[in-house]
Design a protein around this motif. Sequence first.
Motif, PDB file in Angstrom:
ATOM      1  N   ILE A 331      -6.973 -20.766  -4.270  1.00 47.62           N
ATOM      2  CA  ILE A 331      -7.331 -21.411  -3.004  1.00 47.62           C
ATOM      3  C   ILE A 331      -8.097 -20.436  -2.109  1.00 47.62           C
ATOM      4  O   ILE A 331      -9.100 -20.783  -1.493  1.00 47.62           O
ATOM      5  N   VAL A 332      -7.613 -19.191  -2.064  1.00 46.36           N
ATOM      6  CA  VAL A 332      -8.259 -18.166  -1.233  1.00 46.36           C
ATOM      7  C   VAL A 332      -9.701 -17.944  -1.682  1.00 46.36           C
ATOM      8  O   VAL A 332     -10.617 -17.837  -0.859  1.00 46.36           O
ATOM      9  N   ALA A 333      -9.901 -17.886  -2.991  1.00 41.99           N
ATOM     10  CA  ALA A 333     -11.247 -17.634  -3.516  1.00 41.99           C
ATOM     11  C   ALA A 333     -12.223 -18.744  -3.133  1.00 41.99           C
ATOM     12  O   ALA A 333     -13.433 -18.515  -3.042  1.00 41.99           O
ATOM     13  N   GLU A 334     -11.701 -19.955  -2.902  1.00 41.13           N
ATOM     14  CA  GLU A 334     -12.555 -21.086  -2.565  1.00 41.13           C
ATOM     15  C   GLU A 334     -12.963 -21.108  -1.094  1.00 41.13           C
ATOM     16  O   GLU A 334     -13.876 -21.840  -0.710  1.00 41.13           O
ATOM     17  N   VAL A 335     -12.264 -20.328  -0.258  1.00 42.05           N
ATOM     18  CA  VAL A 335     -12.562 -20.334   1.177  1.00 42.05           C
ATOM     19  C   VAL A 335     -13.802 -19.491   1.448  1.00 42.05           C
ATOM     20  O   VAL A 335     -13.856 -18.303   1.109  1.00 42.05           O
ATOM     21  N   LYS A 336     -14.792 -20.085   2.053  1.00 43.29           N
ATOM     22  CA  LYS A 336     -16.079 -19.411   2.246  1.00 43.29           C
ATOM     23  C   LYS A 336     -15.976 -18.157   3.099  1.00 43.29           C
ATOM     24  O   LYS A 336     -16.700 -17.185   2.895  1.00 43.29           O
ATOM     25  N   LEU A 343     -11.046  -9.801  -1.417  1.00 40.81           N
ATOM     26  CA  LEU A 343     -10.305 -10.091  -2.652  1.00 40.81           C
ATOM     27  C   LEU A 343     -10.029  -8.812  -3.438  1.00 40.81           C
ATOM     28  O   LEU A 343      -8.968  -8.661  -4.042  1.00 40.81           O
ATOM     29  N   ILE A 344     -10.997  -7.895  -3.423  1.00 48.12           N
ATOM     30  CA  ILE A 344     -10.813  -6.618  -4.133  1.00 48.12           C
ATOM     31  C   ILE A 344      -9.783  -5.753  -3.408  1.00 48.12           C
ATOM     32  O   ILE A 344      -8.828  -5.262  -4.011  1.00 48.12           O
ATOM     33  N   LYS A 345      -9.971  -5.562  -2.102  1.00 46.96           N
ATOM     34  CA  LYS A 345      -9.066  -4.699  -1.349  1.00 46.96           C
ATOM     35  C   LYS A 345      -7.640  -5.257  -1.302  1.00 46.96           C
ATOM     36  O   LYS A 345      -6.675  -4.492  -1.246  1.00 46.96           O
ATOM     37  N   GLY A 346      -7.519  -6.578  -1.317  1.00 46.16           N
ATOM     38  CA  GLY A 346      -6.192  -7.199  -1.301  1.00 46.16           C
ATOM     39  C   GLY A 346      -5.533  -7.239  -2.664  1.00 46.16           C
ATOM     40  O   GLY A 346      -4.413  -7.727  -2.791  1.00 46.16           O
ATOM     41  N   ARG A 347      -6.226  -6.763  -3.692  1.00 45.19           N
ATOM     42  CA  ARG A 347      -5.720  -6.682  -5.069  1.00 45.19           C
ATOM     43  C   ARG A 347      -5.570  -8.053  -5.738  1.00 45.19           C
ATOM     44  O   ARG A 347      -4.894  -8.178  -6.760  1.00 45.19           O
ATOM     45  N   ALA A 348      -6.185  -9.094  -5.177  1.00 46.88           N
ATOM     46  CA  ALA A 348      -6.082 -10.429  -5.777  1.00 46.88           C
ATOM     47  C   ALA A 348      -6.748 -10.452  -7.149  1.00 46.88           C
ATOM     48  O   ALA A 348      -6.240 -11.077  -8.093  1.00 46.88           O
ATOM     49  N   ILE A 349      -7.882  -9.781  -7.277  1.00 49.72           N
ATOM     50  CA  ILE A 349      -8.576  -9.743  -8.567  1.00 49.72           C
ATOM     51  C   ILE A 349      -7.725  -9.020  -9.600  1.00 49.72           C
ATOM     52  O   ILE A 349      -7.621  -9.451 -10.756  1.00 49.72           O
ATOM     53  N   ASP A 350      -7.058  -7.940  -9.194  1.00 50.88           N
ATOM     54  CA  ASP A 350      -6.194  -7.190 -10.113  1.00 50.88           C
ATOM     55  C   ASP A 350      -5.112  -8.089 -10.715  1.00 50.88           C
ATOM     56  O   ASP A 350      -4.884  -8.079 -11.928  1.00 50.88           O
ATOM     57  N   GLU A 375     -15.047 -19.046  -8.781  1.00 51.31           N
ATOM     58  CA  GLU A 375     -15.358 -18.936  -7.355  1.00 51.31           C
ATOM     59  C   GLU A 375     -15.851 -17.535  -7.002  1.00 51.31           C
ATOM     60  O   GLU A 375     -16.753 -17.371  -6.175  1.00 51.31           O
ATOM     61  N   VAL A 376     -15.244 -16.517  -7.632  1.00 51.75           N
ATOM     62  CA  VAL A 376     -15.698 -15.142  -7.398  1.00 51.75           C
ATOM     63  C   VAL A 376     -17.150 -14.998  -7.845  1.00 51.75           C
ATOM     64  O   VAL A 376     -17.984 -14.394  -7.160  1.00 51.75           O
ATOM     65  N   SER A 377     -17.460 -15.572  -9.006  1.00 49.55           N
ATOM     66  CA  SER A 377     -18.823 -15.509  -9.521  1.00 49.55           C
ATOM     67  C   SER A 377     -19.799 -16.187  -8.568  1.00 49.55           C
ATOM     68  O   SER A 377     -20.903 -15.678  -8.328  1.00 49.55           O
ATOM     69  N   LYS A 378     -19.417 -17.324  -8.005  1.00 45.97           N
ATOM     70  CA  LYS A 378     -20.271 -18.025  -7.047  1.00 45.97           C
ATOM     71  C   LYS A 378     -20.538 -17.139  -5.826  1.00 45.97           C
ATOM     72  O   LYS A 378     -21.661 -17.072  -5.319  1.00 45.97           O
ATOM     73  N   LYS A 379     -19.490 -16.473  -5.356  1.00 40.54           N
ATOM     74  CA  LYS A 379     -19.664 -15.608  -4.187  1.00 40.54           C
ATOM     75  C   LYS A 379     -20.632 -14.470  -4.499  1.00 40.54           C
ATOM     76  O   LYS A 379     -21.502 -14.120  -3.695  1.00 40.54           O
ATOM     77  N   LEU A 380     -20.485 -13.884  -5.687  1.00 41.62           N
ATOM     78  CA  LEU A 380     -21.331 -12.763  -6.060  1.00 41.62           C
ATOM     79  C   LEU A 380     -22.786 -13.181  -6.269  1.00 41.62           C
ATOM     80  O   LEU A 380     -23.704 -12.409  -6.053  1.00 41.62           O
ATOM     81  N   ASP A 381     -22.980 -14.403  -6.692  1.00 44.81           N
ATOM     82  CA  ASP A 381     -24.336 -14.895  -6.888  1.00 44.81           C
ATOM     83  C   ASP A 381     -24.950 -15.409  -5.595  1.00 44.81           C
ATOM     84  O   ASP A 381     -26.086 -15.865  -5.570  1.00 44.81           O
ATOM     85  N   GLY A 382     -24.170 -15.395  -4.541  1.00 44.64           N
ATOM     86  CA  GLY A 382     -24.682 -15.830  -3.241  1.00 44.64           C
ATOM     87  C   GLY A 382     -24.875 -17.324  -3.140  1.00 44.64           C
ATOM     88  O   GLY A 382     -25.665 -17.800  -2.311  1.00 44.64           O
ATOM     89  N   ASN A 383     -24.141 -18.103  -3.960  1.00 43.36           N
ATOM     90  CA  ASN A 383     -24.314 -19.555  -3.939  1.00 43.36           C
ATOM     91  C   ASN A 383     -23.421 -20.264  -2.940  1.00 43.36           C
ATOM     92  O   ASN A 383     -23.414 -21.484  -2.870  1.00 43.36           O
ATOM     93  N   ASP A 384     -22.633 -19.511  -2.198  1.00 39.78           N
ATOM     94  CA  ASP A 384     -21.702 -20.159  -1.272  1.00 39.78           C
ATOM     95  C   ASP A 384     -22.062 -19.875   0.181  1.00 39.78           C
ATOM     96  O   ASP A 384     -21.232 -20.007   1.077  1.00 39.78           O
ATOM     97  N   ILE A 396     -20.209  -4.379  -5.768  1.00 37.54           N
ATOM     98  CA  ILE A 396     -18.961  -5.125  -5.975  1.00 37.54           C
ATOM     99  C   ILE A 396     -18.944  -5.752  -7.360  1.00 37.54           C
ATOM    100  O   ILE A 396     -17.941  -5.707  -8.078  1.00 37.54           O
ATOM    101  N   LYS A 397     -20.091  -6.330  -7.757  1.00 36.41           N
ATOM    102  CA  LYS A 397     -20.163  -6.967  -9.062  1.00 36.41           C
ATOM    103  C   LYS A 397     -19.941  -5.941 -10.170  1.00 36.41           C
ATOM    104  O   LYS A 397     -19.237  -6.193 -11.153  1.00 36.41           O
ATOM    105  N   MET A 398     -20.549  -4.770 -10.017  1.00 34.08           N
ATOM    106  CA  MET A 398     -20.376  -3.703 -10.997  1.00 34.08           C
ATOM    107  C   MET A 398     -18.918  -3.251 -11.073  1.00 34.08           C
ATOM    108  O   MET A 398     -18.373  -3.022 -12.150  1.00 34.08           O
ATOM    109  N   GLU A 399     -18.274  -3.174  -9.921  1.00 32.72           N
ATOM    110  CA  GLU A 399     -16.871  -2.743  -9.880  1.00 32.72           C
ATOM    111  C   GLU A 399     -15.982  -3.715 -10.645  1.00 32.72           C
ATOM    112  O   GLU A 399     -15.100  -3.305 -11.406  1.00 32.72           O
TER     113      GLU A 399
END
Length: 442
Positions: A331-336, A343-350, A375-384, A396-399
């Motif tokens: 749900i968090v990942a879907e919020v614009k 997401l990275i600093k909060g360790r959600a991706i981990d 949703e993470v991919s969409k954010k990284l591609d700038g589609n949101d 960020i994408k590289m990380e």
Amino acid sequence: MKESSDKKHLSEFREISFLELLSKLYTEPGKCAENEQKQKIKEMNELIGEMDEEEFDSVFTIELFNKMDKMIEEKELLLEDAILLLKEMGCNKVIKKLWSVSFNCSSLCKRLMKMIVDENRKKEEKNENLLLYLCECYLLLHNDSEKLPQKLLSICLSSLLKAALKKEKRKETQSDVEIVFAALSNIGQWVRIEKELYMNEMIEIIKHHQEHHNLTHIAYLSAWVFLMDRSFGERGLEEVIANELHIARETARELEELAKCVDWENEEETKRKKEAFLIKKWISLVTSQFPLLISQKEDNVELLHCLVQLCRASRGNGRKIYRNCANIFQIVAEVKKVSVEVLIKGRAIDVMLEEMQQSTLDVDVASGCLRFFFEVSKKLDGNDDIEIYEDKRKDIKMEIFEKIEEEGFEDEVTNIFGIFFIFNGEYYAEMSLDLTDYLVNK
């Protein structure tokens, strides 16, 4: 079948026991010793506390409420004893989220409504405590609060908020205020209430607690439920909730305190302990209202990190809490407004990557992982429509890619992909069928 039969017999036993105790409470009006009366009330309250939704609905029928009303009318049941019972019924109904409309249709409901209005009309002889107790009983037991008469609601709010402003840390005061907030939290989110009737008082109450911690965990949660239910369509209130009262930070603090009280190695404790129950209610609030929790970046990171720790702790014996935590990340990942950096600093991706490494996967969590990385991919591609500077976006994408590559998660992503389609039998129509979208390639 035997378990169902045993439950039916238990329900019937509790119903009969409650009715017998109620009938015998005043078999000899005026002759029953006060301590005996209180003991019977205590026994009935204990029975109420053990009931689930099915039992509650089967015991507390229109007929029972009508019978109590008649006993009050004929002075076979003292009003003060009836109030003790009704508050116990109502608190259990609200805290356990039980649904029953029997009270709404009863003569007892009409009696309480009339008594509230009549008591409020009094000037010099008004009994403020009686008015408070009547309002508590009425709001705790009432369902379908959209139909609450506005005049009655205004009276009840005034009385309840006055009591809620008590700031003593004495156990008795805390217990009383806990009931007040349980009643307030039962006013549904679709009930329109003018901000002038509650906003200043609620801000004062929450800020005072944040500094002095004078409310119980249940009371504080109920206060937030009431306030957040009022925020629907109120942009000004949303701003206050997020950035002045710091709901994200406060949620994290409450969850951390409650989690420390639970032995996560004990499966039975995670099912029955009060703190575990409150954790579930906080997570339910977060899940349903997450966009309102979006505030300062640091608060968001703190909340996500807390949910990650809770997710990891409950993975073994608190599966319901664990699944709910895992669903929150989707749900968090879907919020614009939530950036990939948060997401990275909060360790959600981990924790989502860790889930893909589990030997057995919950289908709902697995599908949530796919959705999360989509949703993470969409954010990284700038589609949101989130503005991410190109250099920062690449970093960020590289990380993320390096983390996946380093931990060897490519196979797990593929396995989830297969599980999702084979066992779930469906997928989001807008989800990509290209697996590289979930691997977040360079």
